[in-house]
Structure formats: structure tokens, C-alpha cells
Design a protein around this motif. Sequence first.
Motif, PDB file in Angstrom:
ATOM      1  N   PRO A   5      42.521  35.763  77.704  1.00 57.65           N
ATOM      2  CA  PRO A   5      43.630  34.314  77.755  1.00 57.65           C
ATOM      3  C   PRO A   5      43.472  33.820  76.002  1.00 57.65           C
ATOM      4  O   PRO A   5      42.074  34.109  75.277  1.00 57.65           O
ATOM      5  CB  PRO A   5      43.547  33.143  78.856  1.00 57.65           C
ATOM      6  CG  PRO A   5      42.530  33.307  79.024  1.00 57.65           C
ATOM      7  CD  PRO A   5      42.339  35.121  79.018  1.00 57.65           C
ATOM      8  N   LYS A   6      44.709  33.619  75.495  1.00 58.19           N
ATOM      9  CA  LYS A   6      44.851  33.142  74.207  1.00 58.19           C
ATOM     10  C   LYS A   6      43.901  31.477  74.243  1.00 58.19           C
ATOM     11  O   LYS A   6      44.543  30.524  75.251  1.00 58.19           O
ATOM     12  CB  LYS A   6      45.959  33.495  73.576  1.00 58.19           C
ATOM     13  CG  LYS A   6      46.185  32.404  71.643  1.00 58.19           C
ATOM     14  CD  LYS A   6      46.970  33.066  71.160  1.00 58.19           C
ATOM     15  CE  LYS A   6      47.103  32.143  70.244  1.00 58.19           C
ATOM     16  NZ  LYS A   6      48.592  31.829  69.627  1.00 58.19           N
ATOM     17  N   ILE A   7      43.065  31.605  73.223  1.00 58.71           N
ATOM     18  CA  ILE A   7      42.411  29.788  73.070  1.00 58.71           C
ATOM     19  C   ILE A   7      43.621  29.344  71.977  1.00 58.71           C
ATOM     20  O   ILE A   7      43.389  29.850  70.879  1.00 58.71           O
ATOM     21  CB  ILE A   7      41.192  30.175  72.472  1.00 58.71           C
ATOM     22  CG1 ILE A   7      40.472  30.484  73.796  1.00 58.71           C
ATOM     23  CG2 ILE A   7      40.305  28.492  72.180  1.00 58.71           C
ATOM     24  CD1 ILE A   7      38.778  31.000  73.907  1.00 58.71           C
ATOM     25  N   HIS A   8      44.143  28.007  72.435  1.00 51.81           N
ATOM     26  CA  HIS A   8      44.915  27.481  71.670  1.00 51.81           C
ATOM     27  C   HIS A   8      44.128  26.306  71.030  1.00 51.81           C
ATOM     28  O   HIS A   8      44.639  25.960  70.223  1.00 51.81           O
ATOM     29  CB  HIS A   8      46.396  26.474  72.977  1.00 51.81           C
ATOM     30  CG  HIS A   8      47.276  27.953  73.136  1.00 51.81           C
ATOM     31  ND1 HIS A   8      46.588  28.431  74.075  1.00 51.81           N
ATOM     32  CD2 HIS A   8      47.905  28.506  72.281  1.00 51.81           C
ATOM     33  CE1 HIS A   8      47.346  29.377  74.779  1.00 51.81           C
ATOM     34  NE2 HIS A   8      48.805  29.257  73.546  1.00 51.81           N
ATOM     35  N   ALA A   9      43.334  25.756  71.682  1.00 55.51           N
ATOM     36  CA  ALA A   9      42.356  24.675  71.286  1.00 55.51           C
ATOM     37  C   ALA A   9      40.822  24.532  71.293  1.00 55.51           C
ATOM     38  O   ALA A   9      40.724  24.748  72.104  1.00 55.51           O
ATOM     39  CB  ALA A   9      43.386  22.995  71.707  1.00 55.51           C
ATOM     40  N   THR A  10      40.168  24.129  71.056  1.00 60.78           N
ATOM     41  CA  THR A  10      38.680  23.925  70.864  1.00 60.78           C
ATOM     42  C   THR A  10      38.667  22.579  71.163  1.00 60.78           C
ATOM     43  O   THR A  10      39.542  21.562  70.576  1.00 60.78           O
ATOM     44  CB  THR A  10      37.880  24.303  69.997  1.00 60.78           C
ATOM     45  OG1 THR A  10      38.128  23.877  68.335  1.00 60.78           O
ATOM     46  CG2 THR A  10      38.165  26.365  69.866  1.00 60.78           C
ATOM     47  N   LEU A  11      37.239  21.949  71.679  1.00 63.15           N
ATOM     48  CA  LEU A  11      37.256  21.163  72.144  1.00 63.15           C
ATOM     49  C   LEU A  11      36.993  19.871  70.450  1.00 63.15           C
ATOM     50  O   LEU A  11      37.765  18.676  70.029  1.00 63.15           O
ATOM     51  CB  LEU A  11      35.970  20.758  72.528  1.00 63.15           C
ATOM     52  CG  LEU A  11      35.433  20.734  73.811  1.00 63.15           C
ATOM     53  CD1 LEU A  11      34.380  20.870  74.620  1.00 63.15           C
ATOM     54  CD2 LEU A  11      36.561  19.775  74.405  1.00 63.15           C
ATOM     55  N   SER A  12      36.407  20.428  69.181  1.00 60.43           N
ATOM     56  CA  SER A  12      36.412  20.309  67.816  1.00 60.43           C
ATOM     57  C   SER A  12      37.702  19.816  67.664  1.00 60.43           C
ATOM     58  O   SER A  12      38.475  18.919  66.689  1.00 60.43           O
ATOM     59  CB  SER A  12      35.904  20.777  67.793  1.00 60.43           C
ATOM     60  OG  SER A  12      36.455  22.114  66.392  1.00 60.43           O
ATOM     61  N   ASP A  13      38.740  20.680  68.295  1.00 55.49           N
ATOM     62  CA  ASP A  13      40.243  20.474  67.822  1.00 55.49           C
ATOM     63  C   ASP A  13      40.848  19.138  68.237  1.00 55.49           C
ATOM     64  O   ASP A  13      41.668  18.284  68.122  1.00 55.49           O
ATOM     65  CB  ASP A  13      40.968  21.385  68.087  1.00 55.49           C
ATOM     66  CG  ASP A  13      41.018  22.673  67.639  1.00 55.49           C
ATOM     67  OD1 ASP A  13      40.715  22.653  66.288  1.00 55.49           O
ATOM     68  OD2 ASP A  13      40.936  23.792  68.243  1.00 55.49           O
TER      69      ASP A  13
END
Length: 108
Positions: A5-13
Amino acid sequence: MTDAPKIHATLSDLDSAAKAGPFVQALNGGKRITFPDPGEMEWTAAEEFLQDLQSRDTRGMLEKWLSEADFKKLLDAKLNLYQISALGKLVNSHYEAIFGDQGNGIGS
């Protein structure tokens, strides 16, 4: 087609998202009271705080979420009903600017 799956955001975001910070109210005599920063709370406590802001039990909410010293300063300031109502509206507006109102949040 891809299996990952495509990652849309990380924890840093998430950490760099807009932050409300605490709400600070100046009182007479150079005193001030500080409401907590719900963005720094564990999310269930923050949700409880935001729900309590909508409570009709103004005294209970203030006593619960202000420090003991700040609650005493607020009592000593002897605000009238108009002032305490305006304070509640300002506090709500401050946090709603970031978190939205309780009727339009993530769970709605």
C-alpha cells in the motif's frame, strides 16, 4: 498492480502538523492561568479534555484541568458570569482552530 500500500504520511508528518499549544489567560495583578495543551496529551485524555470543555459543569471542568494554583488564582480573580462565559468561549475557540468542534471531529 502493487502488493504494497502507498504510504500517505509518516509519524514525522503528524508531528509537524499545526499545534494549538496551551491557552493562557492574563488576570489582574500580572497573574495568569494556563490551560493544558491537548496536543501533548495521550489522545484519550485529550479527547476527555475537549469533551469537558463543552460541559455545563464549568467549575468542575476548570478544577479538573487547571493546576491547583491556577484554579485558586481564577477563584481569587472573582470573575463574573459574563467574564467566565467569555473565557470559556475563548478557550473553546483556541482549541477548535486546530481540533475542530466536537460535532465535526474524526469520529463524526
